[in-house]
Design a protein around this motif. Structure first.
Motif, mmCIF file in Angstrom:
data_model
loop_
_atom_site.group_PDB
_atom_site.id
_atom_site.type_symbol
_atom_site.label_atom_id
_atom_site.label_comp_id
_atom_site.label_asym_id
_atom_site.label_seq_id
_atom_site.Cartn_x
_atom_site.Cartn_y
_atom_site.Cartn_z
ATOM 1 N N LEU A 86 0.831 -1.203 0.000
ATOM 2 C CA LEU A 86 0.000 0.000 0.000
ATOM 3 C C LEU A 86 0.869 1.258 0.000
ATOM 4 N N SER A 87 1.943 1.249 0.752
ATOM 5 C CA SER A 87 2.850 2.392 0.788
ATOM 6 C C SER A 87 3.500 2.635 -0.570
ATOM 7 N N GLU A 89 2.299 1.785 -3.469
ATOM 8 C CA GLU A 89 1.259 2.269 -4.377
ATOM 9 C C GLU A 89 0.917 3.728 -4.094
ATOM 10 N N MET A 90 0.967 4.140 -2.834
ATOM 11 C CA MET A 90 0.718 5.541 -2.494
ATOM 12 C C MET A 90 1.811 6.432 -3.055
ATOM 13 N N ILE A 103 -3.531 -3.164 -5.523
ATOM 14 C CA ILE A 103 -4.175 -2.948 -4.228
ATOM 15 C C ILE A 103 -4.015 -4.223 -3.405
ATOM 16 N N MET A 114 -8.378 0.556 4.573
ATOM 17 C CA MET A 114 -7.435 1.456 3.907
ATOM 18 C C MET A 114 -7.315 1.109 2.431
ATOM 19 N N SER A 117 -10.453 2.330 0.599
ATOM 20 C CA SER A 117 -10.390 3.790 0.452
ATOM 21 C C SER A 117 -9.352 4.179 -0.588
ATOM 22 N N PHE A 118 -8.228 3.506 -0.588
ATOM 23 C CA PHE A 118 -7.190 3.789 -1.580
ATOM 24 C C PHE A 118 -7.696 3.478 -2.982
ATOM 25 N N ARG A 119 -8.398 2.374 -3.136
ATOM 26 C CA ARG A 119 -8.963 1.995 -4.441
ATOM 27 C C ARG A 119 -9.929 3.080 -4.926
ATOM 28 N N VAL A 122 -7.931 6.170 -5.994
ATOM 29 C CA VAL A 122 -7.285 5.958 -7.293
ATOM 30 C C VAL A 122 -8.317 6.068 -8.411
#
Length: 156
Positions: A86-87, A89-90, A103, A114, A117-119, A122
């Protein structure tokens, strides 16, 4: 020369007393030897028990070390690995590389939330990116635009 009879009788009594004393000492020595034998058997038993206890202690320590290593590996795979993905990808999203994100999946609720939410973030960024010119969103690490164009010029 023959010794008088009373002296012979006294010598015989002394010999008999010495013989009885020797027999008594022999019995005491045999009893002591039996006690020593019994104690050596007890010592052997105790030594064997100590060897067994040490062996089981070593086996227990080895099993605990292996168990802790397996636990550490599981914790790494459950907690650390998804957070690392995740880091990374961020960091890609920070560079506006939102085309093909990876993801992570996790059994932990917090990491899963998390990731969801990240998906969503994006997906929104991909949608916004499709409407904006390429140079507006891309910036290098120093904060300068890569295209060299000013935002006011692009808007005009």
């Amino acid at each position: 020369v023959l010794a008088p009879r009373p002296a012979l009788a006294a010598a015989q009594r002394q010999n008999t007393a010495a013989f009885v004393e020797i027999q008594s000492l022999t019995l005491q020595i045999e009893a002591a030897a039996q006690d020593v034998w019994s104690m050596s058997q007890s010592i052997d038993t105790v030594a064997h028990n100590i060897d067994t206890a040490v062996t089981w202690s070593i086996v227990t320590v080895i099993c605990m070390a292996v168990g802790l290593a397996v636990l550490a590996l599981l914790l790494y795979r459950v907690f650390v690995k998804p957070l690392q993905v995740l880091s990374l990808e961020m960091e890609k999203v920070a560079r506006m590389e939102v085309d093909d994100p990876t993801i992570p999946t996790s059994i932990l609720v917090e990491i899963h939330v998390m990731a969801v939410s990240f998906r969503a973030m994006v997906a929104q960024l991909q949608e916004y990116k499709s409407y904006l010119p390429h140079g507006i969103l891309r910036k290098d690490l120093g904060g300068n635009e890569e295209s060299g164009e000013d935002l006011t010029e692009l808007a005009a």
